[in-house]
Write an enzyme that holds these catalytic residues in place. Structure first.
Site, short mmCIF file in Angstrom:
data_model
loop_
_atom_site.label_atom_id
_atom_site.label_comp_id
_atom_site.label_asym_id
_atom_site.label_seq_id
_atom_site.Cartn_x
_atom_site.Cartn_y
_atom_site.Cartn_z
N ARG A 43 -55.28 27.36 -32.28
CA ARG A 43 -54.07 27.29 -31.59
C ARG A 43 -53.39 27.63 -32.97
O ARG A 43 -52.21 28.22 -33.67
CB ARG A 43 -53.15 26.78 -30.88
CG ARG A 43 -51.46 26.93 -30.50
CD ARG A 43 -50.73 25.50 -29.35
NE ARG A 43 -49.85 25.84 -28.76
CZ ARG A 43 -48.65 24.63 -29.43
NH1 ARG A 43 -49.29 23.95 -30.38
NH2 ARG A 43 -47.63 25.83 -28.29
N ILE A 69 -43.81 29.28 -29.39
CA ILE A 69 -44.76 29.48 -29.28
C ILE A 69 -44.96 28.19 -27.84
O ILE A 69 -43.72 27.08 -27.94
CB ILE A 69 -46.08 28.60 -30.38
CG1 ILE A 69 -46.87 28.99 -29.24
CG2 ILE A 69 -46.31 27.87 -30.82
CD1 ILE A 69 -48.13 29.64 -30.22
N SER A 70 -44.95 29.09 -26.83
CA SER A 70 -44.86 27.62 -25.43
C SER A 70 -45.91 25.93 -25.70
O SER A 70 -47.11 26.56 -26.61
CB SER A 70 -45.47 28.98 -24.67
OG SER A 70 -44.80 29.81 -24.48
N GLN A 71 -45.29 25.54 -24.95
CA GLN A 71 -45.74 24.19 -24.90
C GLN A 71 -47.09 24.26 -24.03
O GLN A 71 -47.11 25.54 -23.79
CB GLN A 71 -45.77 23.17 -24.17
CG GLN A 71 -45.69 21.96 -23.82
CD GLN A 71 -44.76 20.89 -23.24
OE1 GLN A 71 -44.24 21.82 -22.41
NE2 GLN A 71 -45.57 19.87 -22.71
#
Ligand code: SAH
Length: 220
Positions: A43, A69-71
Site C-alpha cells: 500500500r 485512498i480508502s481505509q
C-alpha cells in the site's frame, strides 16, 4: 489473476502489513483470500512519500485533488462482499490511487477501472507498471455511465458516494452479478450490495460509510 512483483518494493514492509492484516481480522474481515491479498499488496507505493510511513495504518489518507485512498478496512469489506463467489470481470468506478484496483486485480481475471481526474490515472498507471500488473484497463471518463462496450460485468464496485445508483450500472451488471456502492449524501452513506438474478435486482445494506462524492464530468 495477477501476482505482485515485490522485488525491492515490498519486502521491508511485510511485517507492518502482517500487523494490518491482524487488525482487519480482529475487526471482522473473515475472508482468508482477501486478507491474503491485503497482506501482499504494498500500500505504501500508492501514497505520496511524505505520508508513506502511515501506509499500514487502518486509515484513509489524502492523495491530492481533494481525494483519498480508502481505509484498508473498507477496501477489505467491499472486496469481501464483491468476491462472495469468484468474479472474472470487474468494473471499478473511482480508481483514485489504484490501491483498490490492485487488490481487485489479484482476485479477478480482468479489471476495468474508470477515473475522472486524469493525473490520478497517470500515477496509478505507473504503480501498476511497477507491480507488473497486466490485467487492468483504465479509462479517464465519468463513471456514471459505466463502461458500456466492455460490459456486462460480473461485479461492479463504486468507490465514491452516489446520491442514487446510476442506471447504467444496473444495465451493465451481468445476471448473477453483484454491485457494491455507497449511496447517500455527503455526510454519511449506506454501503449497498445489489445482486442481479433472472428475476431482477435485490438490495441489502452492509454498513454506514463515508466516501468522497461521485461527481460528474472529467478533469484534467
Ligand atoms: N479506491 C480509491 C478511492 C479513491 S476516492 C483508492 O483507494 O485510492 C474516489 C475516487 O473516485 C476519486 O479519485 C475521484 O476522483 C473518483 N470519482 C469521483 N467521481 C467520479 C466519476 N463520476 N467517475 C469516475 N471517477 C470518479
Amino acid at each position: 489473476m495477477a501476482e505482485f512483483d515485490l522485488d525491492g518494493i515490498g519486502m521491508t514492509s511485510q511485517r507492518t502489513r502482517d500487523r494490518l492484516v491482524k487488525r482487519l481480522r480482529e475487526r471482522g474481515i473473515a475472508s482468508e483470500q482477501v486478507l491474503g491479498v491485503i497482506g501482499s499488496v504494498p500500500r505504501h507505493i500508492f501514497i505520496d512519500e511524505a505520508l508513506a510511513h502511515r501506509a499500514y495504518e487502518d486509515t484513509a489518507l489524502p492523495i491530492g485533488h481533494n481525494q483519498t485512498i480508502s481505509q484498508p478496512f473498507i477496501v477489505a469489506l467491499m472486496t469481501q462482499a464483491l468476491f462472495n463467489r469468484p468474479r472474472a470481470v470487474v468494473l471499478e468506478i473511482g480508481t483514485g490511487s489504484g490501491y483498490q484496483t490492485a487488490v481487485l486485480a489479484a482476485l479477478a481475471e480482468k479489471v476495468y477501472t474508470v477515473e475522472r481526474i486524469a493525473p490520478l490515472i497517470e500515477r496509478a498507471a505507473a504503480r501498476f507498471r511497477a507491480l507488473k500488473l497486466r490485467n487492468v484497463r483504465m479509462r479517464n471518463a465519468d463513471g456514471n455511465v459505466g463502461w458500456a462496450d466492455q460490459g456486462p460485468f460480473d461485479s461492479i464496485i463504486v468507490t465514491a458516494a452516489a446520491r442514487h445508483v446510476p442506471g447504467a450500472l444496473y444495465d451493465q451488471l451481468a445476471i448473477g452479478g453483484r454491485l457494491v456502492i455507497p449511496v447517500g449524501d455527503e455526510g454519511l452513506q449506506e454501503l449497498l450490495i445489489i445482486d442481479r438474478d433472472d428475476a431482477g435486482f435485490s438490495e441489502q445494506s452492509l454498513e454506514h460509510v463515508r466516501f468522497v462524492p461521485l461527481l460528474r464530468g472529467t478533469r484534467n
